[in-house]
Scaffold this motif. Sequence first.
Motif, PDB file in Angstrom:
ATOM      1  N   VAL A  82      43.351 174.960  20.824  1.00  0.00           N
ATOM      2  CA  VAL A  82      44.763 174.657  21.056  1.00  0.00           C
ATOM      3  C   VAL A  82      45.616 175.891  20.814  1.00  0.00           C
ATOM      4  O   VAL A  82      46.534 176.206  21.586  1.00  0.00           O
ATOM      5  N   VAL A  83      45.314 176.618  19.740  1.00  0.00           N
ATOM      6  CA  VAL A  83      46.055 177.850  19.453  1.00  0.00           C
ATOM      7  C   VAL A  83      45.853 178.863  20.573  1.00  0.00           C
ATOM      8  O   VAL A  83      46.798 179.540  21.007  1.00  0.00           O
ATOM      9  N   ALA A  84      44.625 178.980  21.064  1.00  0.00           N
ATOM     10  CA  ALA A  84      44.346 179.933  22.139  1.00  0.00           C
ATOM     11  C   ALA A  84      45.086 179.578  23.424  1.00  0.00           C
ATOM     12  O   ALA A  84      45.381 180.458  24.241  1.00  0.00           O
ATOM     13  N   TYR A 110      56.744 179.439  15.719  1.00  0.00           N
ATOM     14  CA  TYR A 110      56.545 178.778  14.430  1.00  0.00           C
ATOM     15  C   TYR A 110      55.435 177.744  14.520  1.00  0.00           C
ATOM     16  O   TYR A 110      54.647 177.588  13.601  1.00  0.00           O
ATOM     17  N   ARG A 111      55.341 177.033  15.652  1.00  0.00           N
ATOM     18  CA  ARG A 111      54.273 176.051  15.836  1.00  0.00           C
ATOM     19  C   ARG A 111      52.909 176.737  15.908  1.00  0.00           C
ATOM     20  O   ARG A 111      51.926 176.243  15.358  1.00  0.00           O
ATOM     21  N   VAL A 112      52.849 177.886  16.583  1.00  0.00           N
ATOM     22  CA  VAL A 112      51.593 178.627  16.691  1.00  0.00           C
ATOM     23  C   VAL A 112      51.070 178.993  15.307  1.00  0.00           C
ATOM     24  O   VAL A 112      49.889 178.801  14.992  1.00  0.00           O
ATOM     25  N   TRP A 113      51.948 179.507  14.461  1.00  0.00           N
ATOM     26  CA  TRP A 113      51.508 179.908  13.127  1.00  0.00           C
ATOM     27  C   TRP A 113      51.202 178.706  12.242  1.00  0.00           C
ATOM     28  O   TRP A 113      50.333 178.780  11.371  1.00  0.00           O
ATOM     29  N   SER A 114      51.897 177.589  12.464  1.00  0.00           N
ATOM     30  CA  SER A 114      51.566 176.375  11.723  1.00  0.00           C
ATOM     31  C   SER A 114      50.172 175.885  12.098  1.00  0.00           C
ATOM     32  O   SER A 114      49.370 175.495  11.233  1.00  0.00           O
ATOM     33  N   GLU A 115      49.851 175.901  13.402  1.00  0.00           N
ATOM     34  CA  GLU A 115      48.515 175.518  13.847  1.00  0.00           C
ATOM     35  C   GLU A 115      47.458 176.480  13.305  1.00  0.00           C
ATOM     36  O   GLU A 115      46.362 176.056  12.918  1.00  0.00           O
ATOM     37  N   LEU A 143      40.857 164.709   8.286  1.00  0.00           N
ATOM     38  CA  LEU A 143      41.726 163.660   8.825  1.00  0.00           C
ATOM     39  C   LEU A 143      43.197 164.035   8.696  1.00  0.00           C
ATOM     40  O   LEU A 143      44.001 163.804   9.612  1.00  0.00           O
ATOM     41  N   VAL A 144      43.572 164.624   7.567  1.00  0.00           N
ATOM     42  CA  VAL A 144      44.956 165.054   7.370  1.00  0.00           C
ATOM     43  C   VAL A 144      45.332 166.122   8.386  1.00  0.00           C
ATOM     44  O   VAL A 144      46.434 166.108   8.964  1.00  0.00           O
ATOM     45  N   GLY A 174      48.600 166.351  15.431  1.00  0.00           N
ATOM     46  CA  GLY A 174      49.300 165.441  16.325  1.00  0.00           C
ATOM     47  C   GLY A 174      50.805 165.516  16.167  1.00  0.00           C
ATOM     48  O   GLY A 174      51.553 165.488  17.153  1.00  0.00           O
ATOM     49  N   LEU A 175      51.272 165.662  14.920  1.00  0.00           N
ATOM     50  CA  LEU A 175      52.707 165.788  14.681  1.00  0.00           C
ATOM     51  C   LEU A 175      53.255 167.097  15.232  1.00  0.00           C
ATOM     52  O   LEU A 175      54.365 167.134  15.788  1.00  0.00           O
TER      53      LEU A 175
END
Length: 248
Positions: A70-72, A83-88, A217-218, A224-225
């Motif tokens: 997903v990151v790739a 910010y989403r990229v680094w969170s992932e 699981l977390v 997903g969020l």
Amino acid sequence: MNSVCPEAGWNPIELAPELSQLAGVLAGFVFTGLVVMLSQSWPKRRRIPAMGLFVATFAALALDSYLFAVVAGETPTVGSACYRVWSETLLASGLLAVGSVALTGGIVWLIAAHLEQDEGRDSWDSAIDLGRLARSVLHGMTALACVLLSTTTLDYLHVSFATRPPTWLIASVHTYLVAILAIIGLIRLRQRRTTASAASLARQLSKGTFGAVRYALVVAVALGLLLAYADVYWSPRRCGWPSRSPSS
């Protein structure tokens, strides 16, 4: 990516495909190991603990391979979801660390079961001390994973704030790292001085196995969020980043 996102010294999107392949290959080896163990007639008390660790490892690494994919697949442009990229990336790095430590723990448990079965001890046992070597590798692997995760967390903080993060946040990361390394050292010293009972080892192993599954699981829920929000909600303006042009 570095032209539109805050600098952090490395590009997680370019590294993600290789890490996705690494996690997938490790998950494949774990699956093969599970098949082999199911085909062998070991006593249950030696087979089940290692199988439990390998099942948790397979779940973590399989999900981690998808997460790095997903990151790739991210294509950040000006005003998009850096910010989403680094969170992932932070989630994927943590899951890779958990899977690697669980895999090492499973291998160490198999070595311990093999040594317990082997009654033909010779002079090589005292010279090599395979059990001690396996425990040292496990502790070293855990310490290394904590150090690498702390480095990734510091990069995440620098990206999130676009400037130097607050001193108390950086100090918190360093304090957490020192505390974890101290705990690993104390556990190692305790193992040298005392021998844990079978019941105690079973409880600790059960906590570690289910802890790895819960973490996976977390991470799945967190992923997903993260993906539920469109790029506009992750723009630099909303995240407090300074605007940057493609040529900067």
